[in-house]
Structure formats: structure tokens, C-alpha cells
Write a protein that holds these residues in place. Structure first.
Motif, PDB file in Angstrom:
ATOM      1  N   VAL A  72      66.772 -45.147  58.113  1.00 36.68           N
ATOM      2  CA  VAL A  72      65.875 -45.370  59.237  1.00 36.68           C
ATOM      3  C   VAL A  72      64.441 -45.268  58.711  1.00 36.68           C
ATOM      4  O   VAL A  72      64.148 -44.464  57.823  1.00 36.68           O
ATOM      5  CB  VAL A  72      66.140 -44.367  60.387  1.00 36.68           C
ATOM      6  N   ASN A  73      63.573 -46.129  59.238  1.00 37.68           N
ATOM      7  CA  ASN A  73      62.162 -46.129  58.856  1.00 37.68           C
ATOM      8  C   ASN A  73      61.344 -45.439  59.935  1.00 37.68           C
ATOM      9  O   ASN A  73      61.687 -45.487  61.119  1.00 37.68           O
ATOM     10  CB  ASN A  73      61.645 -47.557  58.689  1.00 37.68           C
ATOM     11  N   GLY A  74      60.239 -44.843  59.510  1.00 35.26           N
ATOM     12  CA  GLY A  74      59.366 -44.178  60.460  1.00 35.26           C
ATOM     13  C   GLY A  74      57.964 -44.050  59.917  1.00 35.26           C
ATOM     14  O   GLY A  74      57.612 -44.602  58.870  1.00 35.26           O
ATOM     15  N   ARG A  75      57.191 -43.281  60.646  1.00 36.47           N
ATOM     16  CA  ARG A  75      55.789 -43.075  60.307  1.00 36.47           C
ATOM     17  C   ARG A  75      55.400 -41.675  60.734  1.00 36.47           C
ATOM     18  O   ARG A  75      55.805 -41.205  61.802  1.00 36.47           O
ATOM     19  CB  ARG A  75      54.942 -44.109  61.050  1.00 36.47           C
ATOM     20  N   ALA A  76      54.627 -40.992  59.901  1.00 35.80           N
ATOM     21  CA  ALA A  76      54.152 -39.640  60.216  1.00 35.80           C
ATOM     22  C   ALA A  76      52.626 -39.646  60.287  1.00 35.80           C
ATOM     23  O   ALA A  76      51.964 -40.286  59.462  1.00 35.80           O
ATOM     24  CB  ALA A  76      54.624 -38.654  59.155  1.00 35.80           C
ATOM     25  N   ILE A  77      52.098 -38.932  61.282  1.00 33.70           N
ATOM     26  CA  ILE A  77      50.651 -38.797  61.435  1.00 33.70           C
ATOM     27  C   ILE A  77      50.328 -37.328  61.716  1.00 33.70           C
ATOM     28  O   ILE A  77      51.151 -36.602  62.282  1.00 33.70           O
ATOM     29  CB  ILE A  77      50.101 -39.686  62.577  1.00 33.70           C
ATOM     30  N   PRO A  78      49.143 -36.867  61.321  1.00 36.85           N
ATOM     31  CA  PRO A  78      48.773 -35.482  61.599  1.00 36.85           C
ATOM     32  C   PRO A  78      48.746 -35.193  63.102  1.00 36.85           C
ATOM     33  O   PRO A  78      48.310 -36.027  63.898  1.00 36.85           O
ATOM     34  CB  PRO A  78      47.367 -35.353  61.002  1.00 36.85           C
ATOM     35  N   GLN A  79      49.210 -34.008  63.462  1.00 37.02           N
ATOM     36  CA  GLN A  79      49.146 -33.580  64.863  1.00 37.02           C
ATOM     37  C   GLN A  79      47.711 -33.243  65.249  1.00 37.02           C
ATOM     38  O   GLN A  79      47.315 -33.416  66.394  1.00 37.02           O
ATOM     39  CB  GLN A  79      50.050 -32.364  65.094  1.00 37.02           C
ATOM     40  N   VAL A  80      46.962 -32.742  64.279  1.00 34.64           N
ATOM     41  CA  VAL A  80      45.552 -32.408  64.479  1.00 34.64           C
ATOM     42  C   VAL A  80      44.766 -33.109  63.378  1.00 34.64           C
ATOM     43  O   VAL A  80      45.115 -32.990  62.195  1.00 34.64           O
ATOM     44  CB  VAL A  80      45.330 -30.876  64.404  1.00 34.64           C
ATOM     45  N   GLU A  81      43.746 -33.825  63.756  1.00 35.71           N
ATOM     46  CA  GLU A  81      42.924 -34.558  62.795  1.00 35.71           C
ATOM     47  C   GLU A  81      42.457 -33.614  61.683  1.00 35.71           C
ATOM     48  O   GLU A  81      41.958 -32.529  61.948  1.00 35.71           O
ATOM     49  CB  GLU A  81      41.710 -35.171  63.503  1.00 35.71           C
ATOM     50  N   GLY A  82      42.665 -34.032  60.438  1.00 35.55           N
ATOM     51  CA  GLY A  82      42.216 -33.245  59.304  1.00 35.55           C
ATOM     52  C   GLY A  82      43.203 -32.209  58.805  1.00 35.55           C
ATOM     53  O   GLY A  82      42.986 -31.601  57.763  1.00 35.55           O
TER      54      GLY A  82
END
Length: 189
Positions: free
Chosen positions: A86-96
Motif C-alpha cells: 500500500v502507498n501513502g504519504r506522511a506529513i508533520p502533525q505540527v509544522e517544523g
């Protein structure tokens, strides 16, 4: 009518009293150098998880994207020797901050519930060489012991277990990776 009002008020106050902060969430590592973190991680062990119920070997491939997000490719081998991914994407929960990420996978759940179908990915431990890691979530339902290699020394295994236990995770429930030798007759993709 007065007894009903009193009962409702008591229930409301009881709900407010018990809705305090709750258990202290696990500690994270602070900052993660996503450039160093990218690459392949092998799952050594995990707490039971519905989406991985058929997996006996799992690995994650992370790649830093131009926009600062992390591309995620999770693969797992089933008991029958088949690989699913499965493909996905992760991003910070809090900027920085890079120790707490939201992960969203491209599947029917995220297409059905795009605003809510994301998972907590908290980096709880990371050795200095970025060779082993512990990843979990704030309510301690999920935990993954990860390594750059599918097998680690007994000393490393015990160290990861000690850190997980110190963070409040029930390591007695861990499901360990099936050795590669169990699939010696099944070709790898």
C-alpha cells in the motif's frame, strides 16, 4: 422533574471530572532528520493491528518528497508467501516537528473518509545511527520495532523491548517477524 435534572447534572459533572488529561502520552525523540530516516525499515515486531493481520513479514520504504512530505510504501508478506503493498504519504502533525507525523494511505478508507482516515506515527526511539527505531501512537494501541536489517542481535532486541516497556507498551503482545528461512522455497519479487 427535579430528580431528572439533578441526575443529568450529576452525570454531566461526572463526565467533566473524568475527561481530564488522561494517561500521559509516550515521549517522542524530538526531531527526526527525515533525510537520514528515509530508506527501508524492516518490522522486527508489532502489536496486533487489524490491517496487518495476514502479515508475517513487513517492511516500509520511506522517501523524502520535494514538498517536505514523506512518501510511504508498506509491503508485507502473507503466510502464503504473497506480497501485498500500500502507498501513502506522511506529513508533520505540527509544522517544523518531524517526530510526530500523520500518515494517510491510498485505500478505500481514505477515499471514503479523506478528512479523518489518517494515523498517528510517533517516533519514540531512534538510535544515533538511524539503524533501529520504535514507532507508536499516543494511546499505545500500536507499536512497531523497526530496523534497517530484518534481524538484529539479542542485545539490540532487548534494548528495544526495554525502551518500549519504559514507554508503557505491553510487549507481551508483540507479534515477531517470521524468519526468511520459512520462505526459502518462495521466490522474492
Amino acid at each position: 422533574m427535579r430528580p431528572l435534572t439533578t441526575l443529568l447534572a450529576a452525570l454531566l459533572l461526572a463526565g467533566c471530572a473524568s475527561s481530564g488529561e488522561g494517561p500521559v502520552p509516550p515521549r517522542t525523540v524530538g526531531m527526526v532528520d527525515l533525510q537520514r530516516y528515509q530508506g527501508t525499515w524492516y518490522e522486527l515486531a508489532r502489536l496486533p493491528m487489524y490491517f496487518q493481520r495476514k502479515c508475517v513479514q513487513s517492511e516500509a520504504h520511506y522517501s523524502l518528497q520535494d514538498d517536505g512530505s514523506v512518501g510511504v510504501l508498506n509491503r508485507c508478506r502473507t503466510t502464503g508467501g504473497d506480497w501485498i503493498q500500500v502507498n501513502g504519504r506522511a506529513i508533520p502533525q505540527v509544522e517544523g516537528r518531524t517526530d510526530k507525523l500523520w500518515v494517510r494511505f491510498d485505500n478505500w478508507i481514505t477515499r471514503l473518509f479523506p478528512g479523518i482516515a489518517k494515523g498517528n506515527y510517533w517516533v519514540l526511539y531512534l538510535d544515533d545511527g538511524y539503524r533501529t527505531a520504535l514507532v507508536g501512537n499516543p494511546n499505545r494501541e500500536y507499536l512497531w520495532l523497526l530496523s534497517r536489517t530484518p534481524v538484529v542481535s539479542q542485545k539490540t532486541r532487548e534494548q528495544l523491548l526495554e525502551v518500549a516497556q519504559g514507554q508503557g507498551y505491553d510487549t507481551d503482545l508483540l507479534i515477531w517477524r517470521t524468519p526468511d528461512s520459512a520462505f526459502s522455497s518462495v521466490p522474492s519479487p
